[in-house]
Design a protein around this motif. Structure first.
Motif, PDB file in Angstrom:
ATOM      1  N   ALA A  76       0.820  -1.214   0.000  1.00  0.00           N
ATOM      2  CA  ALA A  76       0.000   0.000   0.000  1.00  0.00           C
ATOM      3  C   ALA A  76       0.852   1.260   0.000  1.00  0.00           C
ATOM      4  O   ALA A  76       0.379   2.333  -0.367  1.00  0.00           O
ATOM      5  CB  ALA A  76      -0.920   0.001   1.220  1.00  0.00           C
ATOM      6  N   HIS A 115       3.968   7.433  -4.038  1.00  0.00           N
ATOM      7  CA  HIS A 115       3.046   7.750  -2.934  1.00  0.00           C
ATOM      8  C   HIS A 115       1.822   6.814  -2.973  1.00  0.00           C
ATOM      9  O   HIS A 115       1.371   6.449  -4.062  1.00  0.00           O
ATOM     10  CB  HIS A 115       2.596   9.211  -3.051  1.00  0.00           C
ATOM     11  N   PRO A 116       1.308   6.413  -1.780  1.00  0.00           N
ATOM     12  CA  PRO A 116       0.161   5.495  -1.749  1.00  0.00           C
ATOM     13  C   PRO A 116      -0.977   5.889  -2.693  1.00  0.00           C
ATOM     14  O   PRO A 116      -1.590   5.028  -3.328  1.00  0.00           O
ATOM     15  CB  PRO A 116      -0.307   5.579  -0.297  1.00  0.00           C
ATOM     16  N   SER A 117      -1.243   7.178  -2.795  1.00  0.00           N
ATOM     17  CA  SER A 117      -2.389   7.602  -3.593  1.00  0.00           C
ATOM     18  C   SER A 117      -2.133   7.453  -5.094  1.00  0.00           C
ATOM     19  O   SER A 117      -3.050   7.477  -5.890  1.00  0.00           O
ATOM     20  CB  SER A 117      -2.731   9.056  -3.276  1.00  0.00           C
ATOM     21  N   ILE A 138      -4.178   1.701  -5.930  1.00  0.00           N
ATOM     22  CA  ILE A 138      -4.621   0.623  -5.063  1.00  0.00           C
ATOM     23  C   ILE A 138      -5.744   1.157  -4.182  1.00  0.00           C
ATOM     24  O   ILE A 138      -5.932   2.374  -4.085  1.00  0.00           O
ATOM     25  CB  ILE A 138      -3.484   0.149  -4.129  1.00  0.00           C
ATOM     26  N   MET A 165      -7.642   0.171  -0.238  1.00  0.00           N
ATOM     27  CA  MET A 165      -7.426  -0.688   0.923  1.00  0.00           C
ATOM     28  C   MET A 165      -8.664  -0.688   1.809  1.00  0.00           C
ATOM     29  O   MET A 165      -9.282   0.349   2.026  1.00  0.00           O
ATOM     30  CB  MET A 165      -6.211  -0.168   1.699  1.00  0.00           C
ATOM     31  N   TYR A 215     -14.579   7.818   7.618  1.00  0.00           N
ATOM     32  CA  TYR A 215     -14.462   9.179   8.166  1.00  0.00           C
ATOM     33  C   TYR A 215     -15.741   9.513   8.928  1.00  0.00           C
ATOM     34  O   TYR A 215     -16.809   9.589   8.337  1.00  0.00           O
ATOM     35  CB  TYR A 215     -14.225  10.180   7.042  1.00  0.00           C
ATOM     36  N   ASN A 267     -18.028   9.548   2.161  1.00  0.00           N
ATOM     37  CA  ASN A 267     -16.949   8.614   2.458  1.00  0.00           C
ATOM     38  C   ASN A 267     -16.494   7.889   1.202  1.00  0.00           C
ATOM     39  O   ASN A 267     -15.306   7.751   0.953  1.00  0.00           O
ATOM     40  CB  ASN A 267     -17.429   7.564   3.470  1.00  0.00           C
ATOM     41  N   PHE A 309     -14.811  10.319  -1.441  1.00  0.00           N
ATOM     42  CA  PHE A 309     -13.716  11.190  -1.010  1.00  0.00           C
ATOM     43  C   PHE A 309     -12.449  10.966  -1.849  1.00  0.00           C
ATOM     44  O   PHE A 309     -11.798  11.917  -2.289  1.00  0.00           O
ATOM     45  CB  PHE A 309     -13.423  10.948   0.478  1.00  0.00           C
ATOM     46  N   GLY A 310     -12.143   9.702  -2.080  1.00  0.00           N
ATOM     47  CA  GLY A 310     -10.948   9.376  -2.861  1.00  0.00           C
ATOM     48  C   GLY A 310     -11.025   9.921  -4.280  1.00  0.00           C
ATOM     49  O   GLY A 310     -10.051  10.467  -4.804  1.00  0.00           O
ATOM     50  N   GLU A 370     -12.823  12.453  -5.226  1.00  0.00           N
ATOM     51  CA  GLU A 370     -12.748  13.911  -5.130  1.00  0.00           C
ATOM     52  C   GLU A 370     -11.290  14.352  -5.025  1.00  0.00           C
ATOM     53  O   GLU A 370     -10.850  15.282  -5.704  1.00  0.00           O
ATOM     54  CB  GLU A 370     -13.535  14.363  -3.892  1.00  0.00           C
ATOM     55  N   MET A 371     -10.519  13.646  -4.175  1.00  0.00           N
ATOM     56  CA  MET A 371      -9.115  13.994  -3.992  1.00  0.00           C
ATOM     57  C   MET A 371      -8.311  13.775  -5.271  1.00  0.00           C
ATOM     58  O   MET A 371      -7.305  14.425  -5.495  1.00  0.00           O
ATOM     59  CB  MET A 371      -8.503  13.140  -2.859  1.00  0.00           C
ATOM     60  N   HIS A 372      -8.765  12.840  -6.112  1.00  0.00           N
ATOM     61  CA  HIS A 372      -8.064  12.586  -7.362  1.00  0.00           C
ATOM     62  C   HIS A 372      -8.593  13.461  -8.496  1.00  0.00           C
ATOM     63  O   HIS A 372      -8.257  13.236  -9.657  1.00  0.00           O
ATOM     64  CB  HIS A 372      -8.166  11.108  -7.745  1.00  0.00           C
ATOM     65  N   ARG A 421     -16.063   1.958  -0.650  1.00  0.00           N
ATOM     66  CA  ARG A 421     -15.096   3.041  -0.808  1.00  0.00           C
ATOM     67  C   ARG A 421     -13.915   2.573  -1.654  1.00  0.00           C
ATOM     68  O   ARG A 421     -13.357   3.328  -2.438  1.00  0.00           O
ATOM     69  CB  ARG A 421     -14.623   3.497   0.569  1.00  0.00           C
ATOM     70  N   ARG A 438     -13.180   3.369  -6.472  1.00  0.00           N
ATOM     71  CA  ARG A 438     -11.938   3.855  -7.080  1.00  0.00           C
ATOM     72  C   ARG A 438     -11.541   3.065  -8.320  1.00  0.00           C
ATOM     73  O   ARG A 438     -10.718   3.504  -9.107  1.00  0.00           O
ATOM     74  CB  ARG A 438     -10.790   3.758  -6.061  1.00  0.00           C
TER      75      ARG A 438
END
Lengths: 292, 370
Positions: free
Chosen positions: B50, B71-73, B77, B79, B87, B95, B98-99, B101-103, B146, B150
């Motif tokens: 990870a 970096h993990p992101s 992957i 997890m 969260y 929740n 979120f991933g 959105e961050m990407h 979640r 992704r």
């Protein structure tokens, strides 16, 4: 069985309970008495105080002492009242509390979730700063403020209070975040959140109780501080220093009613903060100590 | 070269090496389970895939790209954590997205992915709830959702079922297996539960003390364990390990074991090369279901040996009856049909399917291979 369930650790009978309430009431009255004297005497003319009973309710009710304390009383040499100093205090307290809380939160976040070699030593040193008495740093601090050109100004006072507060706020936030599951931070890292995004989106939203603790603690300490205010305040002295000048003036008649009103004015903001957020204070201090 | 390559990977904390030269190649669509007792390094290995733990030496690559310092992101992957790590301040929907959105995935696509996955996992009615309002099983689904949203190359599961109660755990196990069959995703799954490992995986890596003890399909691991640790760790009740001597009877190697009265019994081996061990001590490994009553013996087997011995204890478990006896001074468990008639103290004729027996070198604890 009784239908009423009480959330108490010890079961008590009716007599014990009455006794407890009576004792508590006596204590409450004892603590409220000075405040009662202050309030009562701040709303009566000076003649009633000098000529009579401090405990009696006023015969003539008046807000004149409050008006005088706020805007016309002689503070030092100027008849400005406490108003400008109150403003100085506000302008000092708000940024000082905000900055020290934010920095404390960031420190706590880094010390628990971004561990590095020597982090516990660093935390120990920061904790140590909580135990350094104010008097020791007066002279070095004066020198430093002078070198930075911040002597005798509000920003100078803000700096002093932030530096002194960080030890405490870091302690609060570190202990609070230590109980915060690290898996959440890891999940957010995999989700692609950066250092500040994790702080802002994941940690801060659940930090309510500890923010309240930090704000109350810092607000009370900074607002009530006299030594730093009087030493480094210069022309922009805070409320506490002004109150001293008002009450301890050695010329003219001692206007006790104005002094009482001024003292209440000085204590009012911290009182309000406690009343509004006090229950979160206790809750926050206990947070993490008991599961659930 | 596999889809996910773990090449010669080690992990040290200071001078202490906790993972030693791990080499695993995972094919696309494979369900690899890392199983072992606590402290065996399985979670450390998963965290290294990870990117939550650094790699001391060796390489980890996904789709041929070495990701040691990625970096993990950015590893593509996802997890699922043991505690779910939802969260608490966000709704289920937030929740799960979120991933994305961050990407920087646009809102419309996020909502489309959310709708798809939440329907697949049957959590579409929960999207506006907070994690605190969900049951354990629902939280588990959200945590998987979640990860699914992704659409990553590799899914990592860190003991995802260990916080559920026994019944829900079995249900979710089936659920995960169904999901894998449907989506054909590549999964690396960590557990200490050997039943989870057997039922879910397409391949298992049994780990102990930082070493991969054996890597193979569930059947290989179960039937031909490479050493004593794997033999006793996998399977419940555990494999019977009985001290025995190799005796030659009519030129064929037999295992000589002592019955409850200390009388020697001979069980013919299927494995010819055990003749090399004639007269020497070995450890005989027989799984409980390999010792049965004569009627319950495997009819397909060509080597059923009879063993006369006294019954010490019987434990009816509903579906089976477990029978304990003494063999060469050790307790051995046999797994009988539920309606087999045996009583404690009785002398009984057991049937042992020696086709399934394995022999271990008592010194090295390695299996003596045919």
């Amino acid at each position: 069985m009784s239908a009423v369930t009480q959330d108490t650790a010890v079961r008590t009978g009716r007599i014990t309970r009455t006794f407890i309430y009576v004792v508590l009431l006596v204590f409450a009255l004892f603590y409220l008495l000075p405040f009662f004297v202050m309030v009562v005497n701040s709303v009566k003319p000076l003649s009633e105080i000098t000529g009579g009973n401090m405990m009696a309710l006023p015969q003539v009710w008046t807000l004149e002492p409050w008006r005088q304390a706020w805007s016309t009383a002689q503070v030092g040499v100027e008849p400005t009242g406490l108003r400008p100093y109150f403003m100085n205090s506000v302008m000092m307290v708000v940024p000082a509390v905000a900055i020290s809380t934010v920095v404390g939160a960031l420190n706590g976040y880094v010390l628990t979730k971004w561990r590095f070699r020597g982090d516990s030593i660093l935390f120990g040193l920061m904790l140590f700063s909580c135990f350094i008495p104010f008097q020791i740093v007066l002279i070095p601090m004066a020198r430093l403020l002078g070198l930075m050109g911040l002597a005798g100004s509000v920003p100078g006072l803000i700096l002093v209070h932030v530096v002194y507060g960080i030890g405490f706020t870091t302690l609060y936030f570190r202990n609070y975040y230590a109980a915060f599951p690290t898996e959440l931070v890891r999940a957010a890292m995999i989700d692609g959140a950066g250092f500040f995004q994790i702080f802002w989106r994941i940690m801060l939203p659940v930090s309510g109780p500890i923010i309240v603790v930090s704000v109350i603690w810092q607000f009370t300490n900074i607002w009530n501080d006299f030594l730093f205010g009087v030493s480094f305040g210069g022309t922009s002295q805070p409320m506490t220093a002004a109150l001293n000048n008002l009450v301890n003036s050695s010329t003219g008649v001692k206007e006790y009613n104005v002094h009482f009103a001024g003292a209440i004015l000085a204590a009012l903001p911290t009182l309000i903060v406690y009343i509004v957020a006090g229950r979160y204070f206790v809750r926050g201090l206990m947070a993490g100590s008991v599961k659930g | 070269m596999g889809f996910l390559d773990i090449r010669n990977v080690t992990k040290s904390y200071g001078a202490v090496e906790v993972l030693h030269r791990v080499d695993i190649a995972v094919e696309e669509g494979e369900f690899l389970v890392l199983v072992g007792p606590s402290g065996c390094g399985k979670s450390t290995l998963l965290n290294m895939i990870a990117g939550l733990e650094g790699i001391t030496s060796g390489d980890i690559a996904i789709k041929g790209r070495v990701i040691n310092n990625v970096h993990p992101s950015k590893r593509n992957i996802a997890m699922v954590f043991q505690s779910y790590a939802l969260y608490p301040n966000m709704t289920v929907g937030q929740n799960m997205t979120f991933g994305l959105e961050m990407h920087g995935v646009p809102k419309l696509e996020r909502e489309k992915a959310l709708a798809e996955v939440s329907k697949l996992l049957q959590i579409d009615h929960l999207l506006d709830r907070k994690p605190g309002q969900l049951s354990g099983g629902q939280r588990q689904r959200v945590a998987m959702g979640r990860a699914l949203v992704r659409d990553p190359d590799v899914f990592l599961f860190d003991e995802p079922l260990s916080n559920l109660d026994a019944k829900l755990r079995v249900d979710m196990r089936t659920e995960i297996k169904k999901l894998h069959q449907k989506l054909k995703t590549t999964i690396v799954y960590v557990t200490h539960d050997q039943i989870e490992a057997m039922t879910l995986s397409t391949r298992i890596a049994v780990m102990n003390k930082g070493y991969v003890q054996q890597l193979g399909t569930p059947k290989e691991i179960y039937d031909t364990p490479s050493n004593l640790f794997v033999a006793t760790f996998m399977g419940s009740p555990a494999m019977n390990i009985i001290p025995a001597k190799v005796a030659m009877v009519n030129g064929v190697p037999h295992a000589e074991v002592m019955d409850a009265d200390g009388k020697p019994c001979h069980l013919r081996f299927d494995q010819a090369n055990l003749a090399d061990w004639a007269g020497k001590e070995i450890l005989l490994g027989i799984r409980p279901e390999v010792i049965t009553d004569p009627e319950g013996a495997d009819r397909a087997s060509r080597n059923i040996q009879s063993l006369r011995n006294r019954v010490t204890v019987t434990e009816p478990a509903g579906s089976d009856t477990f029978v304990t006896m003494t063999l060469s001074g050790k307790d051995a468990i046999a797994r009988m049909r539920a309606d087999a008639t045996v009583a404690p103290g009785q002398v009984f004729d057991f049937a042992v399917n020696m086709e399934k027996a394995v022999a271990f070198d008592p010194k090295t604890e390695e299996r003596i291979r045919p």
